[in-house]
Enzyme design. Structure first.
Site: not given
Ligand code: NAP
Length: 288
Positions: A136, A72
């Site tokens: 996200a 991305k």
């Molecule tokens: P990402 O870039 O990996 O970001 C995840 C975030 O969550 C990071 O800030 C991470 O913290 C934090 N995190 C992960 N595990 C954690 C924990 N145990 N305790 C506290 N913070 C935690 O992922 P993303 O792409 O943003 O996606 C995030 C979520 O959104 C996923 O579940 C994905 O399926 C969902 N999503 C849904 C859609 C939709 O269309 N509905 C679209 C995009 C994403 P660190 O940075 O400190 O690791």
């Protein structure tokens, strides 16, 4: 399924891995309903092959594609143009062919806003909380700023990443101001917030009993608050179940997934796309 001929136009998604992507299910359902001569295919592309893949797509006449993890951000320098939305988010999820090369945008913002816009709240008085500061969360920030929210609180676990997240908007055209907070500060933020958005993966299948927030926190929210979880499997998540028990309005991540896809398909086929057909196809695939 429609017949594929020599005239069928190619669309798809690039990712690594890409085999778990739900986009082919919903995009092909919408393509079939529209009766247009396209097919949407998953393309596994390793990071080191991204430029080669784009050249190959140009050669074989691919009309457009989605980009998912890990492409991305990396794809941006390979495109001839990106929209201001994609610039603000700092990521591209939708690409299409133009006369001057590939153009990219980010339809996650449209997807995120789809279930919020009909709610008609006084967005310019609402101070949302975002849990997580990953990819996200960036689309969520841009969406909330577009709605008119003046100040957005972002909660994260890594002070360095939080600082970088805040700094990344400093020189940008974002209309909202960002404050960043540790998880310890969350309970002090909620009584003034009418919207909380979970962008962490906590509570996602198969860890369905987990929630990013302690259940006692829900009592502190205003009664008209909205809890929005970007997770779409399970639906509802524990986060949303707890919020609903306190009488909050809840939104799961399915509409975001559907409407980011519908917005991409609209760009490619230049006609309005039936989101409900995509939603039904996804629900059937995920939960039936
Ligand atoms: P990402 O870039 O990996 O970001 C995840 C975030 O969550 C990071 O800030 C991470 O913290 C934090 N995190 C992960 N595990 C954690 C924990 N145990 N305790 C506290 N913070 C935690 O992922 P993303 O792409 O943003 O996606 C995030 C979520 O959104 C996923 O579940 C994905 O399926 C969902 N999503 C849904 C859609 C939709 O269309 N509905 C679209 C995009 C994403 P660190 O940075 O400190 O690791």
């Amino acid at each position: 399924m429609s017949i594929i001929t020599g005239k069928t136009k190619l669309l798809g998604i690039i990712g690594h891995p890409v085999e778990h992507s739900l986009s082919p299910v919903m995009q092909n359902a919408a393509i079939e309903r529209l009766g247009v001569d396209y097919i949407y295919i998953p393309f596994p592309v390793k990071p080191e092959n991204l430029a080669t893949a784009l050249n190959g797509f140009a050669t074989i006449g691919v009309m457009g594609f989605n980009a998912t993890i890990p492409h991305k951000q990396a794809i941006i320098p390979l495109l001839s143009e990106i929209t201001t939305t994609a610039q603000l988010v700092g990521a591209v999820n939708t690409v299409w062919r133009t006369e001057t090369g590939w153009k990219g945008t980010n339809t996650d913002v449209i997807g995120f806003l789809a279930p919020l816009k009909p709610l008609k709240r006084p967005w310019n008085t609402i101070k949302p909380i975002i849990l997580g500061n990953g990819g996200a969360a960036r689309a969520v920030v841009v969406g909330l700023a577009e709605l008119g929210c003046p100040e957005i609180a972002v909660v994260g676990r890594d002070p360095d990443k939080l600082g970088q997240f805040k700094q990344s908007w400093d020189e940008s055209a974002l209309t909202a101001s960002i404050t960043v907070h540790s998880w310890d500060e969350l309970s002090g933020l909620v009584s003034e917030s009418e919207l909380i958005v979970n962008t962490t993966p906590i509570g996602m299948f198969p860890h369905t009993d987990n929630s990013p927030v302690d259940s006692f926190i829900w009592e502190k929210f205003p009664k008209n608050a909205i809890a929005y979880d970007l997770i779409y499997n399970p639906s509802p998540t524990q986060f949303l179940k707890d919020a609903q028990q306190q009488g909050l309005t809840i939104i799961d991540g399915l509409d975001m997934l559907v409407y980011q896809g519908a917005a991409a398909l609209e760009i490619w086929v230049q006609q309005s796309v039936p989101g409900e057909v995509m939603s039904q196809a996804l629900k059937q695939y995920l939960f039936a």
